[in-house]
Design a protein around this motif. Structure first.
Motif, PDB file in Angstrom:
ATOM      1  N   ILE A 115     -88.972  61.109  41.968  1.00  0.00           N
ATOM      2  CA  ILE A 115     -87.709  61.289  40.993  1.00  0.00           C
ATOM      3  C   ILE A 115     -87.448  59.781  40.453  1.00  0.00           C
ATOM      4  O   ILE A 115     -86.920  58.909  41.128  1.00  0.00           O
ATOM      5  CB  ILE A 115     -86.494  61.891  41.626  1.00  0.00           C
ATOM      6  N   ARG A 116     -87.107  59.704  39.168  1.00  0.00           N
ATOM      7  CA  ARG A 116     -86.878  58.056  38.611  1.00  0.00           C
ATOM      8  C   ARG A 116     -85.718  58.483  37.637  1.00  0.00           C
ATOM      9  O   ARG A 116     -85.885  59.293  36.677  1.00  0.00           O
ATOM     10  CB  ARG A 116     -87.987  57.608  37.891  1.00  0.00           C
ATOM     11  N   SER A 117     -84.557  58.221  38.200  1.00  0.00           N
ATOM     12  CA  SER A 117     -83.524  58.285  37.011  1.00  0.00           C
ATOM     13  C   SER A 117     -82.498  57.131  36.902  1.00  0.00           C
ATOM     14  O   SER A 117     -82.434  56.335  37.949  1.00  0.00           O
ATOM     15  CB  SER A 117     -82.484  59.606  37.610  1.00  0.00           C
ATOM     16  N   HIS A 118     -82.286  56.845  35.741  1.00  0.00           N
ATOM     17  CA  HIS A 118     -81.659  55.531  35.501  1.00  0.00           C
ATOM     18  C   HIS A 118     -79.812  55.661  35.383  1.00  0.00           C
ATOM     19  O   HIS A 118     -79.245  54.818  35.628  1.00  0.00           O
ATOM     20  CB  HIS A 118     -82.047  54.871  34.278  1.00  0.00           C
ATOM     21  N   GLU A 121     -84.308  61.238  22.826  1.00  0.00           N
ATOM     22  CA  GLU A 121     -83.086  60.963  23.620  1.00  0.00           C
ATOM     23  C   GLU A 121     -82.739  62.000  24.525  1.00  0.00           C
ATOM     24  O   GLU A 121     -82.544  63.304  24.638  1.00  0.00           O
ATOM     25  CB  GLU A 121     -81.823  61.058  22.617  1.00  0.00           C
ATOM     26  N   GLY A 122     -82.245  61.618  25.730  1.00  0.00           N
ATOM     27  CA  GLY A 122     -81.911  62.564  26.893  1.00  0.00           C
ATOM     28  C   GLY A 122     -80.280  62.249  27.012  1.00  0.00           C
ATOM     29  O   GLY A 122     -79.603  61.635  26.119  1.00  0.00           O
ATOM     30  N   GLU A 123     -79.874  63.436  27.546  1.00  0.00           N
ATOM     31  CA  GLU A 123     -78.346  63.707  27.516  1.00  0.00           C
ATOM     32  C   GLU A 123     -77.724  62.627  28.774  1.00  0.00           C
ATOM     33  O   GLU A 123     -76.716  62.363  28.660  1.00  0.00           O
ATOM     34  CB  GLU A 123     -78.242  65.142  28.283  1.00  0.00           C
ATOM     35  N   ASP A 124     -78.466  62.082  29.752  1.00  0.00           N
ATOM     36  CA  ASP A 124     -78.018  61.179  30.702  1.00  0.00           C
ATOM     37  C   ASP A 124     -77.487  59.988  30.176  1.00  0.00           C
ATOM     38  O   ASP A 124     -78.104  59.405  29.265  1.00  0.00           O
ATOM     39  CB  ASP A 124     -78.868  60.828  31.904  1.00  0.00           C
ATOM     40  N   GLN A 125     -76.498  59.158  30.557  1.00  0.00           N
ATOM     41  CA  GLN A 125     -75.890  57.988  30.143  1.00  0.00           C
ATOM     42  C   GLN A 125     -75.126  57.264  30.926  1.00  0.00           C
ATOM     43  O   GLN A 125     -74.966  57.660  32.064  1.00  0.00           O
ATOM     44  CB  GLN A 125     -75.079  58.401  28.794  1.00  0.00           C
ATOM     45  N   ALA A 148     -82.967  70.418  38.006  1.00  0.00           N
ATOM     46  CA  ALA A 148     -82.051  69.630  37.672  1.00  0.00           C
ATOM     47  C   ALA A 148     -82.868  68.017  37.619  1.00  0.00           C
ATOM     48  O   ALA A 148     -82.308  67.307  36.510  1.00  0.00           O
ATOM     49  CB  ALA A 148     -80.842  69.685  38.569  1.00  0.00           C
ATOM     50  N   GLU A 149     -83.321  67.644  38.471  1.00  0.00           N
ATOM     51  CA  GLU A 149     -83.745  66.386  38.984  1.00  0.00           C
ATOM     52  C   GLU A 149     -84.789  66.044  37.716  1.00  0.00           C
ATOM     53  O   GLU A 149     -84.924  64.777  37.579  1.00  0.00           O
ATOM     54  CB  GLU A 149     -84.149  66.014  40.311  1.00  0.00           C
ATOM     55  N   HIS A 150     -85.795  67.001  37.540  1.00  0.00           N
ATOM     56  CA  HIS A 150     -86.773  66.836  36.650  1.00  0.00           C
ATOM     57  C   HIS A 150     -86.693  67.092  35.293  1.00  0.00           C
ATOM     58  O   HIS A 150     -87.612  67.003  34.549  1.00  0.00           O
ATOM     59  CB  HIS A 150     -88.127  67.332  37.330  1.00  0.00           C
ATOM     60  N   GLY A 151     -85.688  67.162  34.953  1.00  0.00           N
ATOM     61  CA  GLY A 151     -85.193  67.308  33.426  1.00  0.00           C
ATOM     62  C   GLY A 151     -84.565  68.687  32.748  1.00  0.00           C
ATOM     63  O   GLY A 151     -84.768  68.791  31.559  1.00  0.00           O
ATOM     64  N   GLY A 191     -94.505  56.949  33.000  1.00  0.00           N
ATOM     65  CA  GLY A 191     -93.336  58.047  32.947  1.00  0.00           C
ATOM     66  C   GLY A 191     -92.321  57.869  32.086  1.00  0.00           C
ATOM     67  O   GLY A 191     -91.841  58.947  31.566  1.00  0.00           O
ATOM     68  N   MET A 192     -91.956  56.536  31.604  1.00  0.00           N
ATOM     69  CA  MET A 192     -90.672  56.432  30.983  1.00  0.00           C
ATOM     70  C   MET A 192     -90.881  57.172  29.528  1.00  0.00           C
ATOM     71  O   MET A 192     -89.659  57.309  28.924  1.00  0.00           O
ATOM     72  CB  MET A 192     -90.431  54.748  30.597  1.00  0.00           C
ATOM     73  N   ALA A 193     -92.017  57.406  28.956  1.00  0.00           N
ATOM     74  CA  ALA A 193     -92.028  58.208  27.690  1.00  0.00           C
ATOM     75  C   ALA A 193     -91.619  59.652  27.830  1.00  0.00           C
ATOM     76  O   ALA A 193     -91.281  60.218  27.024  1.00  0.00           O
ATOM     77  CB  ALA A 193     -93.475  57.929  27.164  1.00  0.00           C
ATOM     78  N   VAL A 214     -89.302  61.826  28.265  1.00  0.00           N
ATOM     79  CA  VAL A 214     -87.810  62.083  28.304  1.00  0.00           C
ATOM     80  C   VAL A 214     -87.213  63.027  28.906  1.00  0.00           C
ATOM     81  O   VAL A 214     -87.683  64.391  28.387  1.00  0.00           O
ATOM     82  CB  VAL A 214     -87.415  61.565  26.909  1.00  0.00           C
ATOM     83  N   LYS A 215     -86.488  63.003  30.024  1.00  0.00           N
ATOM     84  CA  LYS A 215     -85.916  64.124  30.656  1.00  0.00           C
ATOM     85  C   LYS A 215     -84.657  64.636  30.204  1.00  0.00           C
ATOM     86  O   LYS A 215     -84.019  63.791  29.140  1.00  0.00           O
ATOM     87  CB  LYS A 215     -85.558  64.053  32.102  1.00  0.00           C
ATOM     88  N   TRP A 216     -84.255  65.850  30.079  1.00  0.00           N
ATOM     89  CA  TRP A 216     -82.940  66.333  29.678  1.00  0.00           C
ATOM     90  C   TRP A 216     -82.708  66.122  28.176  1.00  0.00           C
ATOM     91  O   TRP A 216     -81.648  65.859  27.532  1.00  0.00           O
ATOM     92  CB  TRP A 216     -81.820  65.573  30.387  1.00  0.00           C
TER      93      TRP A 216
HETATM   94  N1  LIG Z   1     -83.427  61.106  30.055  1.00  0.00           N
HETATM   95  C1  LIG Z   1     -84.348  60.328  31.004  1.00  0.00           C
HETATM   96  N2  LIG Z   1     -85.740  60.557  31.084  1.00  0.00           N
HETATM   97  C2  LIG Z   1     -86.316  60.019  31.697  1.00  0.00           C
HETATM   98  C3  LIG Z   1     -85.847  58.930  32.704  1.00  0.00           C
HETATM   99  C4  LIG Z   1     -84.350  58.735  32.866  1.00  0.00           C
HETATM  100  O1  LIG Z   1     -83.849  58.101  33.404  1.00  0.00           O
HETATM  101  N3  LIG Z   1     -83.731  59.487  31.923  1.00  0.00           N
HETATM  102  N4  LIG Z   1     -86.621  58.070  33.582  1.00  0.00           N
HETATM  103  C5  LIG Z   1     -88.047  58.037  33.107  1.00  0.00           C
HETATM  104  C6  LIG Z   1     -88.978  57.382  33.787  1.00  0.00           C
HETATM  105  S1  LIG Z   1     -88.707  55.724  34.089  1.00  0.00           S
HETATM  106  C7  LIG Z   1     -90.015  58.167  34.496  1.00  0.00           C
HETATM  107  S2  LIG Z   1     -91.034  57.222  35.569  1.00  0.00           S
HETATM  108  C8  LIG Z   1     -90.071  59.516  34.487  1.00  0.00           C
HETATM  109  C9  LIG Z   1     -90.002  60.053  35.850  1.00  0.00           C
HETATM  110  O2  LIG Z   1     -89.908  61.549  35.924  1.00  0.00           O
HETATM  111  P1  LIG Z   1     -89.621  62.294  37.303  1.00  0.00           P
HETATM  112  O3  LIG Z   1     -88.400  61.971  37.753  1.00  0.00           O
HETATM  113  O4  LIG Z   1     -89.627  63.812  36.816  1.00  0.00           O
HETATM  114  O5  LIG Z   1     -90.671  62.053  38.331  1.00  0.00           O
HETATM  115  O6  LIG Z   1     -88.840  60.025  33.806  1.00  0.00           O
HETATM  116  C10 LIG Z   1     -88.577  59.459  32.828  1.00  0.00           C
HETATM  117  N5  LIG Z   1     -87.584  60.131  31.851  1.00  0.00           N
END
Ligand SMILES: Nc1nc2c(c(=O)[nH]1)N[C@H]1C(S)=C(S)[C@@H](COP(=O)(O)O)O[C@H]1N2
Ligand SMILES: [Mo]
Length: 400
Positions: A82-85, A180-184, A226-229, A241-243, A245-247
């Motif tokens: 899980i990677r979340s900023h 764009e994701g919902e997280d901020q 919830a964690e994966h988007g 992975g950064m491409a 985009v989750k949520w």
């Molecule tokens: N909205 C959002 N999408 C995101 C991120 C995030 O922090 N916020 N992290 C990205 C990064 S850097 C990675 S490596 C992947 C990780 O996906 P995972 O958490 O499902 O493994 O999600 C990407 N999508």
């Protein structure tokens, strides 16, 4: 005294977390915000249902897959890194919508139910964080210290992004899509963000229109957690992975390239263009083999045979071979690719090593080569900053 107690409690809390005691409780209880809608499933939480994940950060949540435990090509959902900023956003699927706007003929919104009625596509894809492996860099670099497990492979199911784009009608002058994701939140360490920002990334329209790019709502046949988007995320196979985009909540077509935070100050590298270093967004997965077993400093029996085992992947090409060296790279021996090739999904590999009769320390290295002839470098190129880490990381073992 009180201080010490507090510290101890924190340590216990952390242990319990790693041991999966607290998270199991969390997973079993549906949070109030998730139970709002009776018609739509609330997001599940997978974090903590597998005790072996390595905690890289608690807030925001960053968990690493313990790569030495690798078994199957598909990573189970609760073992996926899980990677979340930012903190995981609380999204109610009933009121959530995805809007496509900007350089389009008609701004259009989709509900969760709308999305699920559209053509369905499943794509197997490996997602690797661009910072995976950076813990091995010497000297140390900034950023989360991912070792080997900021990577995993899943079957992602959703609707091709191109289907949604066709409905909005992308204007001919558009060059990129911003997702764009919902997280901020606010990044308070350097490089600082200009106040509150969301997580967003862009990609060329031409990439977004390829049929493998999907808006996914399932991971390995289960609703996104919830964690994966949850409820939906982008999957860009073959890109770091950064491409993906989750949520996801908003897609904007633009007539000029986007220079947002997550593709300039972060997730960008120095690409030499006509000799000039030019800051460029990180995109394609670089060819890489990782050794799952043996693990660092494992004790192996002299004169035995040992099954060296791992995974290898690349974006935008196929792995053509994996080789193993036990003599600091002087000689290389072919490993066997176990899985059939699938574009942008890792392949497991194995190599039967005749462990030397002479006791001592040996360094094992694996290197993958892709069909374009790219192979793993010996050293990390500083132009890549702390991203795209695919140099051959040796695994030292003890033979006795
Ligand atoms: N909205 C959002 N999408 C995101 C991120 C995030 O922090 N916020 N992290 C990205 C990064 S850097 C990675 S490596 C992947 C990780 O996906 P995972 O958490 O499902 O493994 O999600 C990407 N999508
Ligand atoms: Mo990442």
């Amino acid at each position: 005294m009180e201080d010490t107690d507090q510290k101890q409690q924190n340590t216990i809390g952390r242990r319990a977390f790693v041991g999966g005691i607290i998270p199991v409780l969390a997973a079993a209880t549906v949070p109030a915000w998730a139970a709002k809608s009776e018609l739509l499933p609330p997001p599940v939480s997978v974090a903590g249902t597998f005790p072996g994940l390595i905690t890289r950060e608690k807030e925001p949540l960053n968990l690493e897959f313990p790569f030495p435990t690798l078994q199957d090509r598909i990573t189970p959902n609760n073992q996926f890194f899980i990677r979340s900023h930012f903190n995981i956003p609380k999204i109610d699927a009933a009121s959530w919508k995805l809007t496509i706007g900007g350089e389009v003929r008609q701004e259009i919104s989709f509900s969760y139910e709308d999305i699920k009625k559209l053509p369905v596509k499943t794509v197997m894809a490996t997602i690797e964080c661009a910072g995976n492996g950076r813990a091995n860099l010497v000297p140390k670099v900034k950023g989360l210290g991912w070792e080997q497990g900021g990577v995993g492979t899943a079957n992602w199911t959703g609707v091709p992004l191109s289907v949604l784009l066709d409905k909005a009608g992308i204007k001919s002058g558009a060059v990129e899509l911003i997702l764009e994701g919902e997280d901020q939140g606010t990044i308070t360490e350097e490089p600082k963000s200009p106040g509150v920002i969301k997580f967003s990334r862009s990609m060329p329209i031409s990439r977004a229109q390829q049929s493998d790019v999907i808006i996914a709502y399932q991971m390995n046949g289960k609703a996104l957690s919830a964690e994966h988007g949850f409820p939906v995320r982008v999957i860009v196979p073959g890109w770091y992975g950064m491409a993906s985009v989750k949520w996801l909540t908003k897609i904007t077509a633009t007539a000029t390239p986007y220079d947002g935070y997550w593709q300039t100050l972060e997730y960008a590298y120095w690409k030499r263009k006509a000799g000039l270093p030019t800051l460029t967004p990180v995109t394609t997965l670089q060819v890489k083999a990782e050794i799952a077993r043996p693990v660092l400093h494992e004790l192996l029996t002299a004169g035995s045979t040992y099954r060296v085992f791992g995974a290898a992947w690349v974006g935008d090409s196929k792995v053509s071979k994996v080789e193993v060296s036990a003599d600091e790279g002087k000689t290389w021996n072919p490993a066997k690719l176990i899985d059939q090739p699938v574009a942008n999904a890792w392949q497991l590999w194995e190599y039967s090593w005749n462990v030397p009769a002479a006791a001592g320390r040996y360094k094992l290295m694996a290197r993958a080569t892709d069909q374009k002839g790219n192979t793993q470098p010996e050293r990390h190129d500083p132009d890549r900053r702390n991203y795209m880490v695919n140099f051959m990381a040796p695994v030292e073992v003890e033979v006795a």
